[in-house]
Design a protein around this motif. Structure first.
Motif, PDB file in Angstrom:
ATOM      1  N   ALA A 195      45.529  39.547  42.412  1.00 22.49           N
ATOM      2  CA  ALA A 195      44.242  40.222  42.587  1.00 22.49           C
ATOM      3  C   ALA A 195      44.230  41.057  43.867  1.00 22.49           C
ATOM      4  O   ALA A 195      43.668  42.158  43.889  1.00 22.49           O
ATOM      5  CB  ALA A 195      43.108  39.208  42.600  1.00 22.49           C
ATOM      6  N   VAL A 196      44.862  40.550  44.925  1.00 17.22           N
ATOM      7  CA  VAL A 196      44.947  41.321  46.166  1.00 17.22           C
ATOM      8  C   VAL A 196      45.717  42.618  45.923  1.00 17.22           C
ATOM      9  O   VAL A 196      45.317  43.690  46.388  1.00 17.22           O
ATOM     10  CB  VAL A 196      45.601  40.484  47.287  1.00 17.22           C
ATOM     11  CG1 VAL A 196      45.872  41.361  48.520  1.00 17.22           C
ATOM     12  CG2 VAL A 196      44.706  39.311  47.673  1.00 17.22           C
ATOM     13  N   THR A 197      46.824  42.537  45.172  1.00 10.46           N
ATOM     14  CA  THR A 197      47.563  43.753  44.826  1.00 10.46           C
ATOM     15  C   THR A 197      46.673  44.719  44.053  1.00 10.46           C
ATOM     16  O   THR A 197      46.671  45.931  44.310  1.00 10.46           O
ATOM     17  CB  THR A 197      48.811  43.405  43.997  1.00 10.46           C
ATOM     18  OG1 THR A 197      49.715  42.655  44.797  1.00 10.46           O
ATOM     19  CG2 THR A 197      49.513  44.656  43.497  1.00 10.46           C
ATOM     20  N   GLY A 198      45.911  44.189  43.086  1.00 11.33           N
ATOM     21  CA  GLY A 198      45.020  45.048  42.310  1.00 11.33           C
ATOM     22  C   GLY A 198      43.994  45.752  43.173  1.00 11.33           C
ATOM     23  O   GLY A 198      43.712  46.943  42.991  1.00 11.33           O
ATOM     24  N   ILE A 199      43.429  45.027  44.135  1.00 10.56           N
ATOM     25  CA  ILE A 199      42.424  45.629  45.021  1.00 10.56           C
ATOM     26  C   ILE A 199      43.080  46.637  45.945  1.00 10.56           C
ATOM     27  O   ILE A 199      42.533  47.720  46.191  1.00 10.56           O
ATOM     28  CB  ILE A 199      41.687  44.525  45.794  1.00 10.56           C
ATOM     29  CG1 ILE A 199      40.834  43.704  44.813  1.00 10.56           C
ATOM     30  CG2 ILE A 199      40.809  45.118  46.887  1.00 10.56           C
ATOM     31  CD1 ILE A 199      40.268  42.444  45.401  1.00 10.56           C
TER      32      ILE A 199
ATOM     33  N   LEU B  26      38.304  37.092  39.659  1.00 13.56           N
ATOM     34  CA  LEU B  26      38.933  37.163  40.978  1.00 13.56           C
ATOM     35  C   LEU B  26      38.794  38.566  41.567  1.00 13.56           C
ATOM     36  O   LEU B  26      38.470  38.728  42.750  1.00 13.56           O
ATOM     37  CB  LEU B  26      40.407  36.781  40.887  1.00 13.56           C
ATOM     38  CG  LEU B  26      40.753  35.312  40.687  1.00 13.56           C
ATOM     39  CD1 LEU B  26      42.269  35.132  40.611  1.00 13.56           C
ATOM     40  CD2 LEU B  26      40.177  34.442  41.804  1.00 13.56           C
ATOM     41  N   LEU B  27      39.062  39.575  40.745  1.00 15.77           N
ATOM     42  CA  LEU B  27      38.892  40.946  41.230  1.00 15.77           C
ATOM     43  C   LEU B  27      37.445  41.196  41.655  1.00 15.77           C
ATOM     44  O   LEU B  27      37.188  41.860  42.665  1.00 15.77           O
ATOM     45  CB  LEU B  27      39.306  41.934  40.143  1.00 15.77           C
ATOM     46  CG  LEU B  27      40.803  42.017  39.858  1.00 15.77           C
ATOM     47  CD1 LEU B  27      41.057  42.737  38.533  1.00 15.77           C
ATOM     48  CD2 LEU B  27      41.527  42.740  40.991  1.00 15.77           C
ATOM     49  N   LEU B  28      36.510  40.664  40.884  1.00 19.85           N
ATOM     50  CA  LEU B  28      35.100  40.815  41.225  1.00 19.85           C
ATOM     51  C   LEU B  28      34.812  40.191  42.589  1.00 19.85           C
ATOM     52  O   LEU B  28      34.123  40.798  43.428  1.00 19.85           O
ATOM     53  CB  LEU B  28      34.230  40.161  40.153  1.00 19.85           C
ATOM     54  CG  LEU B  28      32.725  40.135  40.417  1.00 19.85           C
ATOM     55  CD1 LEU B  28      32.161  41.553  40.425  1.00 19.85           C
ATOM     56  CD2 LEU B  28      32.015  39.285  39.371  1.00 19.85           C
ATOM     57  N   GLN B  29      35.333  38.983  42.822  1.00 18.68           N
ATOM     58  CA  GLN B  29      35.108  38.336  44.113  1.00 18.68           C
ATOM     59  C   GLN B  29      35.596  39.217  45.260  1.00 18.68           C
ATOM     60  O   GLN B  29      34.918  39.378  46.280  1.00 18.68           O
ATOM     61  CB  GLN B  29      35.820  36.982  44.153  1.00 18.68           C
ATOM     62  CG  GLN B  29      35.179  35.923  43.276  1.00 18.68           C
ATOM     63  CD  GLN B  29      35.910  34.592  43.326  1.00 18.68           C
ATOM     64  OE1 GLN B  29      37.004  34.484  43.888  1.00 18.68           O
ATOM     65  NE2 GLN B  29      35.319  33.557  42.745  1.00 18.68           N
ATOM     66  N   GLY B  30      36.795  39.784  45.081  1.00 19.22           N
ATOM     67  CA  GLY B  30      37.320  40.648  46.126  1.00 19.22           C
ATOM     68  C   GLY B  30      36.520  41.922  46.292  1.00 19.22           C
ATOM     69  O   GLY B  30      36.207  42.344  47.412  1.00 19.22           O
ATOM     70  N   LEU B  31      36.160  42.544  45.174  1.00 21.33           N
ATOM     71  CA  LEU B  31      35.419  43.807  45.241  1.00 21.33           C
ATOM     72  C   LEU B  31      34.020  43.621  45.822  1.00 21.33           C
ATOM     73  O   LEU B  31      33.475  44.536  46.448  1.00 21.33           O
ATOM     74  CB  LEU B  31      35.343  44.429  43.845  1.00 21.33           C
ATOM     75  CG  LEU B  31      36.652  45.000  43.306  1.00 21.33           C
ATOM     76  CD1 LEU B  31      36.533  45.331  41.822  1.00 21.33           C
ATOM     77  CD2 LEU B  31      37.071  46.243  44.100  1.00 21.33           C
TER      78      LEU B  31
ATOM     79  N   ILE C 299      41.946  55.400  37.489  1.00 22.87           N
ATOM     80  CA  ILE C 299      41.971  54.253  36.586  1.00 22.87           C
ATOM     81  C   ILE C 299      43.044  53.301  37.084  1.00 22.87           C
ATOM     82  O   ILE C 299      44.210  53.681  37.236  1.00 22.87           O
ATOM     83  CB  ILE C 299      42.261  54.668  35.131  1.00 22.87           C
ATOM     84  CG1 ILE C 299      41.137  55.528  34.581  1.00 22.87           C
ATOM     85  CG2 ILE C 299      42.463  53.439  34.253  1.00 22.87           C
ATOM     86  CD1 ILE C 299      41.380  56.033  33.159  1.00 22.87           C
ATOM     87  N   ASN C 300      42.643  52.082  37.344  1.00 24.10           N
ATOM     88  CA  ASN C 300      43.549  51.050  37.825  1.00 24.10           C
ATOM     89  C   ASN C 300      43.866  50.115  36.663  1.00 24.10           C
ATOM     90  O   ASN C 300      43.012  49.340  36.228  1.00 24.10           O
ATOM     91  CB  ASN C 300      42.882  50.291  38.976  1.00 24.10           C
ATOM     92  CG  ASN C 300      43.779  49.245  39.608  1.00 24.10           C
ATOM     93  OD1 ASN C 300      44.599  48.631  38.934  1.00 24.10           O
ATOM     94  ND2 ASN C 300      43.592  49.005  40.896  1.00 24.10           N
ATOM     95  N   LEU C 301      45.096  50.211  36.142  1.00 22.15           N
ATOM     96  CA  LEU C 301      45.504  49.350  35.032  1.00 22.15           C
ATOM     97  C   LEU C 301      46.020  48.036  35.591  1.00 22.15           C
ATOM     98  O   LEU C 301      47.188  47.904  35.965  1.00 22.15           O
ATOM     99  CB  LEU C 301      46.590  50.040  34.199  1.00 22.15           C
ATOM    100  CG  LEU C 301      46.154  51.273  33.416  1.00 22.15           C
ATOM    101  CD1 LEU C 301      47.341  51.854  32.665  1.00 22.15           C
ATOM    102  CD2 LEU C 301      45.028  50.930  32.464  1.00 22.15           C
ATOM    103  N   PHE C 302      45.131  47.067  35.669  1.00 21.73           N
ATOM    104  CA  PHE C 302      45.505  45.746  36.178  1.00 21.73           C
ATOM    105  C   PHE C 302      45.952  44.827  35.035  1.00 21.73           C
ATOM    106  O   PHE C 302      46.930  44.109  35.149  1.00 21.73           O
ATOM    107  CB  PHE C 302      44.324  45.130  36.924  1.00 21.73           C
ATOM    108  CG  PHE C 302      44.626  43.781  37.505  1.00 21.73           C
ATOM    109  CD1 PHE C 302      45.186  43.674  38.768  1.00 21.73           C
ATOM    110  CD2 PHE C 302      44.359  42.619  36.792  1.00 21.73           C
ATOM    111  CE1 PHE C 302      45.488  42.430  39.308  1.00 21.73           C
ATOM    112  CE2 PHE C 302      44.648  41.374  37.321  1.00 21.73           C
ATOM    113  CZ  PHE C 302      45.212  41.278  38.587  1.00 21.73           C
ATOM    114  N   GLY C 303      45.208  44.838  33.935  1.00 22.13           N
ATOM    115  CA  GLY C 303      45.542  43.978  32.797  1.00 22.13           C
ATOM    116  C   GLY C 303      46.813  44.426  32.103  1.00 22.13           C
ATOM    117  O   GLY C 303      47.137  45.617  32.073  1.00 22.13           O
ATOM    118  N   TRP C 304      47.521  43.479  31.540  1.00 20.77           N
ATOM    119  CA  TRP C 304      48.789  43.714  30.852  1.00 20.77           C
ATOM    120  C   TRP C 304      48.524  43.785  29.348  1.00 20.77           C
ATOM    121  O   TRP C 304      48.132  42.782  28.740  1.00 20.77           O
ATOM    122  CB  TRP C 304      49.755  42.588  31.191  1.00 20.77           C
ATOM    123  CG  TRP C 304      51.094  42.603  30.507  1.00 20.77           C
ATOM    124  CD1 TRP C 304      51.620  43.572  29.716  1.00 20.77           C
ATOM    125  CD2 TRP C 304      52.077  41.564  30.570  1.00 20.77           C
ATOM    126  NE1 TRP C 304      52.875  43.213  29.270  1.00 20.77           N
ATOM    127  CE2 TRP C 304      53.184  41.978  29.780  1.00 20.77           C
ATOM    128  CE3 TRP C 304      52.137  40.325  31.206  1.00 20.77           C
ATOM    129  CZ2 TRP C 304      54.326  41.184  29.620  1.00 20.77           C
ATOM    130  CZ3 TRP C 304      53.272  39.541  31.049  1.00 20.77           C
ATOM    131  CH2 TRP C 304      54.357  39.974  30.270  1.00 20.77           C
TER     132      TRP C 304
END
Length: 312
Positions: free
Chosen positions: A119-123, A145-150, A225-230
């Protein structure tokens, strides 16, 4: 020493077995106990078996306790809790692949560091600028998790989007001010409305083709566009005309895209409470109970968000 572990068979079934683990070699430590998270990769492997290419390894979201220290390893002592390892009750790991966990009252299942590091990498890869509008598509475990960080970022507006109301309710409980259940809207009308809002960044945490299509239709011209999901499989699709005329940037924020080692900041942020797995870990089991829990997951247990296997 005897270690209980598992492997995925070609039909997706989970085989539990026992093996012997020797003393740690030069530069290694031996970990015992702890816990390991169940990744979506595990779930798809259990569903598809060898049709999932590549199949998931036997766990990669581990936390455990140092029981032996191999020659040449410094900076650790027996009993230290560290991040590392998988679904094995005893495992030897190179010391450079473990990360110390600070003294904490959080239980092992709430110290599953690896997905937080992702998630840190995604952010990091959102390249977010203060005041920008962000849309997060997908409020499953990784989306939460991404939501928590954002929510701790300087985003101007944050829109959480999903098709499951329970996930959106969890997002609201964590602080999301605006949520959209896309299943309750005409898809094209909603996409047009969101497009008009000038969304700077869309983070796709779903790993699904429909979400990629939605991201394409709602991001502003010149946005990101951030493609986080696989999107697990051999192919995914996009409209090259929309991508060309949209002029937006596509970023793959998979773990291999990391611009720094994200385990240390993930650990610091868990310790600080920025990332909190306590509301997200909904299921725990022993190693012996893992096959049964996986059956529940594959049957579509609606209460499931994140599962963790205890290895004690």
């Amino acid at each position: 020493m005897e270690s209980k572990t598992l492997r995925y068979l070609d039909d997706g079934s989970i085989e539990l077995y026992t093996t012997e683990v020797g003393d740690p070699s030069e530069g290694e430590v031996q970990l015992t106990g702890g816990a390991c998270g169940i990744c979506s990769w595990d779930v798809v492997t259990a569903k598809l078996g060898s049709a999932m290419i590549p199949m998931a390894p036997p766990g990669h979201e581990g936390v455990g306790y140092i029981s032996k220290i191999g020659p040449g390893v410094t900076g650790y002592k027996e009993g230290d809790r560290v991040a590392g390892g998988g679904f094995s009750t005893v495992r030897n790991l190179p010391s450079e692949r473990i990360y110390p966990i600070p003294n904490s009252e959080l239980s092992d299942e709430h110290w599953i560091v690896e997905p937080v590091a992702c998630a840190v990498t995604g952010i990091d890869q959102t390249n977010l600028k203060a005041g920008e509008t962000v849309a997060l598509i997908g409020c499953g475990f990784m989306g939460q998790l991404l939501l928590q960080g954002l929510l701790h970022s300087p985003a101007g507006n944050l829109i959480a989007i999903d098709i499951v109301e329970d996930r959106l309710e969890l997002a609201r409980q964590q602080g999301a001010q605006e949520t959209i259940d896309i299943s309750q809207h005409d898809r094209d009308d909603l996409a047009a409305t969101l497009k008009d809002r000038g969304i700077d960044v869309v983070v796709d945490a779903t790993g699904s083709q429909p979400a990629l299509d939605l991201a394409t239709d709602i991001v502003k011209t010149g946005g990101r566009i951030n493609l986080f999901g696989w999107i697990k499989g051999q192919k995914a699709y996009f409209d090259p005309t929309k991508w060309h005329l949209g002029g937006f940037t596509i970023v793959n924020s998979a773990p291999g895209s990391k611009i720094r080692n994200t385990f240390p900041p993930a650990i610091r942020l868990i310790d600080a409470g920025v990332f909190d797995l306590r509301p997200l870990v909904t299921h725990t089991t022993s190693l012996g109970g893992y096959p049964s829990l996986m059956e529940e997951i594959l049957e579509g247990d609606k209460s499931y968000v994140k599962g963790v296997v205890n290895l004690a």
